[in-house]
Design an enzyme around this catalytic site. Structure first.
Site, PDB file in Angstrom:
ATOM      1  N   ARG A  62       0.831  -1.204   0.000  1.00 32.85           N
ATOM      2  CA  ARG A  62       0.000   0.000   0.000  1.00 32.85           C
ATOM      3  C   ARG A  62       0.869   1.259   0.000  1.00 32.85           C
ATOM      4  O   ARG A  62       0.525   2.264  -0.605  1.00 32.85           O
ATOM      5  CB  ARG A  62      -0.937  -0.009   1.208  1.00 32.85           C
ATOM      6  N   ASP A  97      -2.999   7.648   2.981  1.00 31.79           N
ATOM      7  CA  ASP A  97      -2.257   7.668   1.718  1.00 31.79           C
ATOM      8  C   ASP A  97      -1.446   8.940   1.468  1.00 31.79           C
ATOM      9  O   ASP A  97      -0.689   9.018   0.492  1.00 31.79           O
ATOM     10  CB  ASP A  97      -3.219   7.423   0.540  1.00 31.79           C
ATOM     11  N   HIS A 112      -5.845   8.385  11.404  1.00 34.08           N
ATOM     12  CA  HIS A 112      -5.565   6.943  11.389  1.00 34.08           C
ATOM     13  C   HIS A 112      -4.104   6.642  11.028  1.00 34.08           C
ATOM     14  O   HIS A 112      -3.779   5.520  10.661  1.00 34.08           O
ATOM     15  CB  HIS A 112      -6.509   6.221  10.410  1.00 34.08           C
ATOM     16  N   CYS A 120       8.708   1.859  16.497  1.00 34.96           N
ATOM     17  CA  CYS A 120       9.176   0.647  17.178  1.00 34.96           C
ATOM     18  C   CYS A 120       8.119   0.139  18.165  1.00 34.96           C
ATOM     19  O   CYS A 120       7.554   0.919  18.936  1.00 34.96           O
ATOM     20  CB  CYS A 120      10.464   0.973  17.913  1.00 34.96           C
ATOM     21  N   GLY A 179     -16.657  11.071   1.072  1.00 35.67           N
ATOM     22  CA  GLY A 179     -16.158   9.731   0.747  1.00 35.67           C
ATOM     23  C   GLY A 179     -15.920   8.814   1.928  1.00 35.67           C
ATOM     24  O   GLY A 179     -14.925   8.105   1.963  1.00 35.67           O
ATOM     25  N   THR A 180     -16.845   8.816   2.870  1.00 36.83           N
ATOM     26  CA  THR A 180     -16.696   7.865   3.983  1.00 36.83           C
ATOM     27  C   THR A 180     -18.033   7.199   4.287  1.00 36.83           C
ATOM     28  O   THR A 180     -19.086   7.843   4.264  1.00 36.83           O
ATOM     29  CB  THR A 180     -16.055   8.526   5.232  1.00 36.83           C
ATOM     30  N   SER A 181     -17.973   5.894   4.561  1.00 38.66           N
ATOM     31  CA  SER A 181     -19.199   5.110   4.718  1.00 38.66           C
ATOM     32  C   SER A 181     -19.914   5.400   6.040  1.00 38.66           C
ATOM     33  O   SER A 181     -21.061   5.011   6.220  1.00 38.66           O
ATOM     34  CB  SER A 181     -18.869   3.621   4.624  1.00 38.66           C
ATOM     35  N   ASN A 205     -20.975  11.685  -1.223  1.00 35.94           N
ATOM     36  CA  ASN A 205     -20.604  10.264  -1.198  1.00 35.94           C
ATOM     37  C   ASN A 205     -21.277   9.537  -2.356  1.00 35.94           C
ATOM     38  O   ASN A 205     -22.349   9.932  -2.806  1.00 35.94           O
ATOM     39  CB  ASN A 205     -21.060   9.635   0.132  1.00 35.94           C
ATOM     40  N   LEU A 206     -20.616   8.470  -2.797  1.00 34.20           N
ATOM     41  CA  LEU A 206     -21.165   7.686  -3.904  1.00 34.20           C
ATOM     42  C   LEU A 206     -22.474   6.994  -3.515  1.00 34.20           C
ATOM     43  O   LEU A 206     -23.382   6.874  -4.325  1.00 34.20           O
ATOM     44  CB  LEU A 206     -20.118   6.641  -4.324  1.00 34.20           C
TER      45      LEU A 206
HETATM   46  P1  OAD Z   1     -15.110   2.851   3.280  1.00 36.96           P
HETATM   47  O1  OAD Z   1     -14.525   1.932   2.244  1.00 36.96           O
HETATM   48  O2  OAD Z   1     -15.824   2.255   4.425  1.00 36.96           O
HETATM   49  O3  OAD Z   1     -16.137   3.846   2.564  1.00 36.96           O
HETATM   50  C1  OAD Z   1     -15.796   4.551   1.409  1.00 36.96           C
HETATM   51  C2  OAD Z   1     -17.026   5.327   0.967  1.00 36.96           C
HETATM   52  O4  OAD Z   1     -16.665   6.103  -0.155  1.00 36.96           O
HETATM   53  C3  OAD Z   1     -18.210   4.431   0.535  1.00 36.96           C
HETATM   54  O5  OAD Z   1     -19.383   4.844   1.211  1.00 36.96           O
HETATM   55  C4  OAD Z   1     -18.319   4.676  -0.972  1.00 36.96           C
HETATM   56  O6  OAD Z   1     -19.674   4.703  -1.419  1.00 36.96           O
HETATM   57  C5  OAD Z   1     -17.696   6.044  -1.118  1.00 36.96           C
HETATM   58  N1  OAD Z   1     -17.059   6.301  -2.436  1.00 36.96           N
HETATM   59  C6  OAD Z   1     -16.440   5.436  -3.265  1.00 36.96           C
HETATM   60  N2  OAD Z   1     -15.956   6.069  -4.340  1.00 36.96           N
HETATM   61  C7  OAD Z   1     -16.266   7.389  -4.192  1.00 36.96           C
HETATM   62  C8  OAD Z   1     -16.026   8.569  -4.966  1.00 36.96           C
HETATM   63  N3  OAD Z   1     -15.362   8.543  -6.123  1.00 36.96           N
HETATM   64  N4  OAD Z   1     -16.497   9.751  -4.483  1.00 36.96           N
HETATM   65  C9  OAD Z   1     -17.172   9.810  -3.307  1.00 36.96           C
HETATM   66  N5  OAD Z   1     -17.429   8.732  -2.543  1.00 36.96           N
HETATM   67  C10 OAD Z   1     -16.975   7.535  -2.964  1.00 36.96           C
HETATM   68  O7  OAD Z   1     -13.926   3.808   3.756  1.00 36.96           O
HETATM   69  P2  OAD Z   1     -13.835   4.736   5.065  1.00 36.96           P
HETATM   70  O8  OAD Z   1     -15.184   5.271   5.422  1.00 36.96           O
HETATM   71  O9  OAD Z   1     -12.739   5.704   4.815  1.00 36.96           O
HETATM   72  O10 OAD Z   1      -9.381   2.512   9.030  1.00 36.96           O
HETATM   73  O11 OAD Z   1     -13.382   3.693   6.152  1.00 36.96           O
HETATM   74  C11 OAD Z   1     -13.128   4.144   7.456  1.00 36.96           C
HETATM   75  C12 OAD Z   1     -11.978   3.392   8.061  1.00 36.96           C
HETATM   76  O12 OAD Z   1     -12.268   2.000   7.997  1.00 36.96           O
HETATM   77  C13 OAD Z   1     -10.679   3.509   7.315  1.00 36.96           C
HETATM   78  O13 OAD Z   1      -9.969   4.670   7.665  1.00 36.96           O
HETATM   79  C14 OAD Z   1      -9.934   2.281   7.743  1.00 36.96           C
HETATM   80  C15 OAD Z   1     -11.051   1.262   7.802  1.00 36.96           C
HETATM   81  O14 OAD Z   1     -10.957   0.402   8.841  1.00 36.96           O
HETATM   82  C16 OAD Z   1      -8.145   2.030   9.308  1.00 36.96           C
HETATM   83  O15 OAD Z   1      -7.468   1.401   8.524  1.00 36.96           O
HETATM   84  C17 OAD Z   1      -7.688   2.376  10.664  1.00 36.96           C
HETATM   85 ZN    ZN Z   2      13.186   0.422  19.385  1.00 34.38          ZN
END
Ligand code: OAD
Ligand code: ZN
Length: 238
Positions: A62, A97, A112, A120, A179-181, A205-206
């Site tokens: 990644r 990222d 995050h 370490c 862009g977060t679920s 959001n999508l």
């Molecule tokens: P998710 O994968 O849960 O959600 C991504 C959201 O973005 C979904 O609701 C999609 O519909 C939407 N989406 C996809 N493409 C899009 C676009 N082009 N424009 C707008 N929206 C779009 O990701 P997060 O909500 O970021 O944590 O997930 C939260 C956390 O869960 C992450 O930070 C990660 C994971 O566990 C860690 O790794 C600590």
């Molecule tokens: Zn160390």
């Protein structure tokens, strides 16, 4: 929504969806990032203890991907937004990222963690991935020789800068989610806090997010298509 005053306090929360158009997979969509792995194997400390080489392989890939990824129109629109609001703008991201910083945003809270760093497991010494010998199966601490781990907040761990985030939410006038679920807490609950504090709440959001009920405005679609136009409306520029 009409033009915003540059004196308004703006807090933006982003998730994996904003980076989808940069070619980075989201977590929960079909074909998402977790597809071939169990979350508990690669995103928990106990998974790391069980198989550190597997976890390192996952995050190393990644990291390589994030190094070549380019910000998209939505990331750049947020740079415009920060220029307009300056000190009254806070960008909180769940993404690891680094694309917001690459685009040019300055006030970024990476709650995050970051793919670009590790630390370490024993003495907590922190270093960049470039400094660590990340090509080793399991990179070791240059100070004490213990395992290094990616600087990612895993499930069961406490997100970074929660105090600072809480403070920015308390004085926020407009809260924008992109862009977060809305299923991973505490980030999914920030909209509730903002709403209770009297802020206007907007999401792009999508798909409909889980916390839709707390939103004043919802724009369904790709953030790269929608956000640049909204930023023009909000700032009156362009
Ligand atoms: P998710 O994968 O849960 O959600 C991504 C959201 O973005 C979904 O609701 C999609 O519909 C939407 N989406 C996809 N493409 C899009 C676009 N082009 N424009 C707008 N929206 C779009 O990701 P997060 O909500 O970021 O944590 O997930 C939260 C956390 O869960 C992450 O930070 C990660 C994971 O566990 C860690 O790794 C600590
Ligand atoms: Zn160390």
């Amino acid at each position: 929504m009409k033009k915003l005053s540059p004196k308004d306090n703006i807090v933006v929360l982003t998730g994996a969806g904003i980076s989808a158009e940069s070619g980075i997979r989201t977590f929960r969509d079909s074909g998402g990032l977790w597809e071939n792995h169990r979350i508990e194997d690669i995103a928990t400390y106990s998974g790391f203890r069980k198989n550190p080489a597997l976890v390192w392989e996952f995050y190393r890939k990644r990291w390589e991907q994030s190094k070549i990824a380019k910000p998209n129109a939505a990331h750049y629109a947020l740079v415009e937004l920060e220029h307009y609001f300056n000190d009254s703008f806070t960008l909180i991201t769940q993404n690891v990222d680094g694309l917001h910083t690459k685009a040019g945003n300055l006030s970024v809270v990476e709650m995050h963690g970051s793919l670009n760093r590790c630390y370490c497991t024993s003495c907590k010494h922190g270093l960049s991935m470039e400094e660590a010998d990340a090509k080793q199966l399991i990179p070791l601490c240059p100070i004490c020789g213990s395992y290094l781990r990616p600087d990612i907040v895993w499930f069961g761990e406490i997100p970074i800068s929660l105090f600072e985030i809480e403070n920015s939410l308390k004085k926020c006038d407009v809260f924008i989610i992109i862009g977060t679920s809305g299923v991973v807490y505490p980030a999914a609950g920030f909209v509730m806090t903002a709403k209770l504090m009297g802020a206007k709440t907007i999401a792009i959001n999508l798909e409909s997010p889980d916390n839709l009920t707390f939103l004043d405005e919802f724009y369904k679609g790709k953030s790269g298509d929608i956000l640049p136009g909204l930023v023009k409306e909000w700032t009156g520029i362009g």
